[in-house]
Design a protein around this motif. Structure first.
Motif, mmCIF file in Angstrom:
data_model
loop_
_atom_site.group_PDB
_atom_site.id
_atom_site.type_symbol
_atom_site.label_atom_id
_atom_site.label_comp_id
_atom_site.label_asym_id
_atom_site.label_seq_id
_atom_site.Cartn_x
_atom_site.Cartn_y
_atom_site.Cartn_z
ATOM 1 N N MET A 78 0.998 -0.692 0.052
ATOM 2 C CA MET A 78 -0.242 -0.279 -0.267
ATOM 3 C C MET A 78 0.651 1.359 -0.156
ATOM 4 N N ARG A 79 1.846 1.392 0.741
ATOM 5 C CA ARG A 79 2.633 2.355 0.766
ATOM 6 C C ARG A 79 4.249 1.528 1.220
ATOM 7 N N CYS A 80 4.948 2.766 0.557
ATOM 8 C CA CYS A 80 6.265 2.315 0.446
ATOM 9 C C CYS A 80 7.085 3.049 2.174
ATOM 10 N N GLU A 81 8.355 3.191 2.446
ATOM 11 C CA GLU A 81 8.625 3.283 3.948
ATOM 12 C C GLU A 81 8.167 4.607 4.161
ATOM 13 N N GLU A 84 5.196 6.931 0.270
ATOM 14 C CA GLU A 84 5.266 7.608 -1.517
ATOM 15 C C GLU A 84 4.475 6.993 -1.722
ATOM 16 N N ALA A 85 3.735 7.028 -2.987
ATOM 17 C CA ALA A 85 2.919 6.656 -3.437
ATOM 18 C C ALA A 85 3.311 5.833 -4.674
ATOM 19 N N ILE A 86 3.054 4.638 -4.455
ATOM 20 C CA ILE A 86 3.300 3.498 -5.966
ATOM 21 C C ILE A 86 1.722 3.254 -6.657
ATOM 22 N N LEU A 114 4.669 -0.069 4.031
ATOM 23 C CA LEU A 114 6.114 -0.075 5.172
ATOM 24 C C LEU A 114 6.462 0.850 5.670
ATOM 25 N N ASP A 115 6.100 1.879 5.512
ATOM 26 C CA ASP A 115 5.809 3.784 6.288
ATOM 27 C C ASP A 115 5.726 3.352 7.808
ATOM 28 N N ASP A 116 4.640 1.727 8.823
ATOM 29 C CA ASP A 116 3.986 1.643 9.639
ATOM 30 C C ASP A 116 4.303 0.723 10.463
#
Length: 175
Positions: A78-81, A84-86, A114-116
């Motif tokens: 859903m999100r990178c570390e 950012e949008a993917i 991945l950011d949480d």
């Protein structure tokens, strides 16, 4: 039980996390090898026509692994570390793969942010327990994998800035 792990898409970016996590779990893992024309042909037959080349290659890798493994790991990123949008196809990747393959035994398909770190660990625990791994083992493996990935990322940033030695720390080497 054997788990298959496709090495396409963002695998190279997160290889340290993936290999550390599954090694620490003690999972029997098979990674796809080099991608070839047959992988692309297989993926093209089992994927929607409108999909991009990397998605078609990923489908081919999944199809090959399905013939050799009990489950194939297809993450729903859903999100990178850094938040950012993917590409939205990452969020729907398990669904996209299931729509193209008749026999799907997918694993670790919960949404990964991945950011949480806490949210990601909860998702890994939810999926891992379904496969018979203990919550404690999953949490420990996730913590060690997170640490290894963070160290790899820091090493890469230091390399870019010219702040580190040319050799990565020993614990980052693959199994």
């Amino acid at each position: 039980m054997k788990l298959g792990i496709p090495t396409g898409l963002l695998f190279a970016q997160y290889e340290t996390f993936v290999t550390t996590f599954f090694r620490e779990l003690g999972a029997d893992v098979l990674y796809t090898g080099a991608t070839d024309q047959e992988t692309l042909n297989l993926g093209s037959r089992h994927c929607v026509d409108e999909a991009c080349l990397p998605i078609k290659l990923f489908h081919g890798q999944v199809k090959r692994l399905m013939d050799q493994c009990d489950y194939v790991v297809v993450p729903r990123l859903m999100r990178c570390e850094f938040g950012e949008a993917i590409c939205p196809k990452f969020a729907g990747l398990p669904d996209l793969v299931e729509s193209g393959l008749e026999d799907t035994r997918l694993a670790f398909t919960q949404p990964l942010h991945l950011d949480d770190r806490d949210r990601m660990t909860r998702a890994l625990v939810e999926d891992g327990v379904k496969l018979g791994f203990s919550q404690g083992a999953i949490r420990k493996a996730a913590a060690l994998a997170w640490e290894a990935q963070t160290e790899k990322n820091q090493f890469a940033r230091d390399q870019i800035l010219g702040l580190s030695n040319p050799r990565p720390p020993d614990k980052l080497s693959n199994p």
